[in-house]
Motif scaffolding. Structure first.
Motif, short mmCIF file in Angstrom:
data_model
loop_
_atom_site.label_atom_id
_atom_site.label_comp_id
_atom_site.label_asym_id
_atom_site.label_seq_id
_atom_site.Cartn_x
_atom_site.Cartn_y
_atom_site.Cartn_z
N GLY A 182 55.62 42.37 44.74
CA GLY A 182 54.64 42.34 43.66
C GLY A 182 53.23 42.32 44.20
O GLY A 182 52.98 42.27 45.41
N ASP A 183 52.28 42.37 43.30
CA ASP A 183 50.87 42.27 43.65
C ASP A 183 50.47 40.80 43.62
O ASP A 183 50.46 40.18 42.55
N PRO A 184 50.15 40.21 44.78
CA PRO A 184 49.85 38.77 44.80
C PRO A 184 48.53 38.43 44.15
O PRO A 184 48.30 37.27 43.81
N GLU A 185 47.63 39.42 43.98
CA GLU A 185 46.32 39.17 43.36
C GLU A 185 46.04 40.27 42.35
O GLU A 185 45.14 41.09 42.52
N PRO A 186 46.78 40.33 41.25
CA PRO A 186 46.67 41.47 40.34
C PRO A 186 45.31 41.62 39.69
O PRO A 186 44.81 42.76 39.53
N VAL A 187 44.67 40.52 39.30
CA VAL A 187 43.35 40.61 38.68
C VAL A 187 42.32 41.09 39.69
O VAL A 187 41.47 41.94 39.40
N VAL A 188 42.40 40.58 40.90
CA VAL A 188 41.50 41.00 41.98
C VAL A 188 41.64 42.50 42.24
O VAL A 188 40.66 43.21 42.43
N THR A 189 42.88 42.98 42.23
CA THR A 189 43.13 44.41 42.46
C THR A 189 42.38 45.26 41.45
O THR A 189 41.73 46.26 41.80
N VAL A 190 42.47 44.88 40.18
CA VAL A 190 41.80 45.67 39.14
C VAL A 190 40.29 45.60 39.33
O VAL A 190 39.59 46.62 39.21
N ARG A 191 39.77 44.43 39.62
CA ARG A 191 38.31 44.29 39.79
C ARG A 191 37.82 45.07 41.01
O ARG A 191 36.73 45.67 40.98
N LYS A 192 38.60 45.09 42.08
CA LYS A 192 38.20 45.82 43.29
C LYS A 192 38.13 47.32 43.06
O LYS A 192 37.42 48.02 43.78
N ALA A 193 38.86 47.81 42.07
CA ALA A 193 38.83 49.25 41.80
C ALA A 193 37.49 49.70 41.23
O ALA A 193 37.20 50.90 41.20
N GLU A 194 36.67 48.74 40.76
CA GLU A 194 35.32 49.03 40.26
C GLU A 194 35.34 50.16 39.23
O GLU A 194 34.65 51.17 39.35
N LEU A 195 36.10 49.94 38.18
CA LEU A 195 36.27 50.95 37.14
C LEU A 195 35.19 50.88 36.07
O LEU A 195 35.12 51.77 35.21
N GLY A 196 34.38 49.84 36.10
CA GLY A 196 33.37 49.62 35.06
C GLY A 196 33.81 48.49 34.14
O GLY A 196 34.99 48.15 34.06
N GLY A 197 32.85 47.93 33.43
CA GLY A 197 33.11 46.76 32.62
C GLY A 197 34.14 46.94 31.54
O GLY A 197 35.12 46.19 31.46
N GLU A 198 33.95 47.94 30.68
CA GLU A 198 34.88 48.13 29.56
C GLU A 198 36.27 48.53 30.02
O GLU A 198 37.27 47.96 29.55
#
Length: 336
Positions: A297-313
């Motif tokens: 699994g992804d041990p830091e799933p929220v961090v992964t999404v934030r690191k992708a720098e997709l933009g706020g919305e």
């Protein structure tokens, strides 16, 4: 109001179900071994129940550490147990659903639950799904990528698909046994390669078998980022054009036209892949997933999404709003 961070791909088995199996399981061809494994219909036993699968307190601590507000719990896929005969499968699904809802009831703000159904008996599966959603308040259903020797486009499964469509309930599709396991026995390849391949095969059967066209309101989420489907969709379209005699009997448009019929979780293990997934299927079709408590699994799933720098919305949507939409839950619902 921002949506909570919602983990849509995570697994749980209640200790009370294990206790029930120890007492009553033998009557239903289910046995708990001395090694803490479970055997269904005399088949090879599961691996030992993984650490973290049974413990809600440990899970809550992990969620707090990772910024996960809500987990939508689905069973460990080994407990799908489609090898059981229909009556025993129905007993297991009902027991799993009721013990899960009871176990999480003190934490309704942190845990929601997906139903299990005896998909080897599609009419019984439809009945159990209606009970789980209408009587138990479960918010989705998890099924495997195949049903023993039947693929997900098998006509016999239509009662289940119709019930899911009627209830407007999300269907999470997750591998049970990986494709090509006889060649993937070394290096953990049965999981590393086999699981995304298995997910791809299941999605392809739903597409080419016409399931999504017959059930136009069906909501489906593919785990592990959709397997290889979004990343090799050009090959799917090429097959649709090049070998029409084989690919078009049940499909009226190229497979790429159906990409946005699926939701996809974020368990892709790389921000480049996550960025591509979002670009290809749309920011509104991707949902947070962890695959907790498994080592892949992804041990830091929220961090992964934030690191992708997709933009706020887009980030806010993937972390929670898309899951609410997929599950049909309003923030005013008493779960939130």
């Amino acid at each position: 109001m921002n949506a909570p961070n919602i983990d849509l791909h995570c697994h749980y088995i209640p200790q009370s179900l294990v206790d029930l199996i120890e007492i009553e399981g033998a009557k239903h061809s289910i046995e708990l071994t001395d090694a803490g494994k479970v055997s269904f219909a005399g088949r090879d036993a599961t691996q030992k129940i993984p650490n973290g699968m049974l413990d809600l307190d440990e899970r809550l601590k992990w969620m707090d550490d990772q910024g996960v507000d809500v987990q939508v719990l689905s069973a460990w896929m080994d407990f799908s147990a489609y090898v059981l005969d229909p009556a025993d499968g129905a007993w297991l699904a009902r027991s799993l659903n009721e013990t899960t809802v009871e176990a999480i009831s003190p934490h309704r703000e942190r845990f929601w639950a997906m139903a299990a159904v005896p998909l080897q008996a599609p009419v019984l599966a439809a009945e159990e799904l209606r009970y789980a959603v209408r009587e138990l308040g479960m918010v989705a259903v998890e099924i495997a990528t195949s049903v023993v020797d039947k693929e997900l486009d098998d006509d016999g499964l239509d009662p289940f698909w119709s019930a899911a469509e009627e209830l407007d309930v999300l269907v999470l599709i997750h591998p049970y046994a990986s494709i090509g396991s006889d060649r993937l026995s070394r290096y953990f390849l049965n999981n590393i390669v086999g699981n995304p391949a298995e997910e791809t095969v299941a999605a392809a059967h739903l597409v080419y078998g016409g399931v999504l066209e017959r059930h136009r309101d069906l909501k489906v989420c593919l785990t592990h980022g959709g397997g290889f489907l979004p990343y090799q969709i050009g090959r799917q379209d090429r097959g649709f054009e090049a070998v029409a005699k084989l690919t078009r009997p049940n499909l009226s448009a190229p497979p790429s036209s159906l990409l946005r019929r699926f939701y996809y979780d974020t368990v892709v293990h790389g921000i480049e892949a996550l960025r591509f997934l979002v670009e290809r299927v749309g920011e509104d079709r991707v949902v947070l997933g962890s695959d907790y408590p498994f080592p892949m699994g992804d041990p830091e799933p929220v961090v992964t999404v934030r690191k992708a720098e997709l933009g706020g919305e887009p980030t806010r949507a993937i972390l929670g709003a898309n899951a609410l939409d997929a599950l049909g839950i309003e923030l005013t619902d008493d779960r939130g």
